[in-house]
Design a protein around this motif. Structure first.
Motif, PDB file in Angstrom:
ATOM      1  N   ALA A  13       0.845  -1.193   0.000  1.00 27.44           N
ATOM      2  CA  ALA A  13       0.000   0.000   0.000  1.00 27.44           C
ATOM      3  C   ALA A  13       0.887   1.253   0.000  1.00 27.44           C
ATOM      4  N   GLU A  14       0.343   2.332  -0.516  1.00 30.77           N
ATOM      5  CA  GLU A  14       1.076   3.602  -0.586  1.00 30.77           C
ATOM      6  C   GLU A  14       1.355   4.143   0.811  1.00 30.77           C
ATOM      7  N   THR A  19      -0.298   5.871   8.696  1.00 30.93           N
ATOM      8  CA  THR A  19       0.449   6.792   9.558  1.00 30.93           C
ATOM      9  C   THR A  19       1.820   6.233   9.912  1.00 30.93           C
ATOM     10  N   GLU A  20       1.937   4.916   9.928  1.00 28.06           N
ATOM     11  CA  GLU A  20       3.221   4.274  10.228  1.00 28.06           C
ATOM     12  C   GLU A  20       3.639   3.399   9.055  1.00 28.06           C
ATOM     13  N   ASP A  21       4.844   3.602   8.572  1.00 28.25           N
ATOM     14  CA  ASP A  21       5.358   2.812   7.450  1.00 28.25           C
ATOM     15  C   ASP A  21       5.360   1.325   7.761  1.00 28.25           C
TER      16      ASP A  21
END
Length: 163
Positions: A13-14, A19-21
């Protein structure tokens, strides 16, 4: 000799969507393509004594797919494989642990996997080797002594050749 396979996670996902990679999962396309790549690796006869994965969601999902296809029965997470991971700290762990492993898959991220390969094969990272999502690199590590600059690149496969 130890066969080390460096596998980049599938399509995720982009970044803007989370909010958190670390929480970004594989997309449905990423899951599908990763499964197809894993099935091809299985058909080619690849099996791993262990799959070691980054704990980030997208990498863990990729590793879970590899395991589910039957490429290994053992899977462990390692913080060494996060985007902040360091090859030299991983190598210290590896030197203490690897006695019974002949084939190992590392599931992680770019640019780490490309840079780690360059360090293992050529002794330094120049940032010229890029692993595509769900791509695979194969490196033979020597059984004794440091593998830095002494390893052999034997496989560099983008996923399109496995789909």
């Amino acid at each position: 000799m130890v066969k080390l396979y460096l596998v980049r996670h599938g399509i995720a996902a982009e970044r803007e969507e989370y909010t958190e990679d670390a929480l970004r999962p594989l997309t449905s396309e990423g899951k599908q393509k990763t499964k197809q790549v894993a099935q091809q690796l299985f058909k080619l006869g690849l099996r791993f004594d262990l799959i070691l994965t980054s704990p980030l969601v997208r990498a863990r999902q990729t590793a879970d797919i590899l395991k589910a296809i039957g490429l290994s029965s053992q899977l462990e997470e390692s913080t060494h494989l996060t985007p902040e991971g360091d090859i030299y700290s991983w190598l210290t762990w590896w030197e203490e642990w690897h006695q019974d492993v002949n084939s190992l898959a590392l599931v992680g991220h770019e640019p780490n996997l490309g840079e780690w390969t360059e360090i293992l094969v050529w002794g330094e990272a120049k940032g010229n080797l890029v692993v595509k999502k769900a791509g695979v690199i194969g490196v033979q590590l020597p059984k004794d002594g440091s593998p830095v600059g002494r390893s052999l690149l034997f496989w560099l496969t983008p996923p399109k050749f496995l789909l």
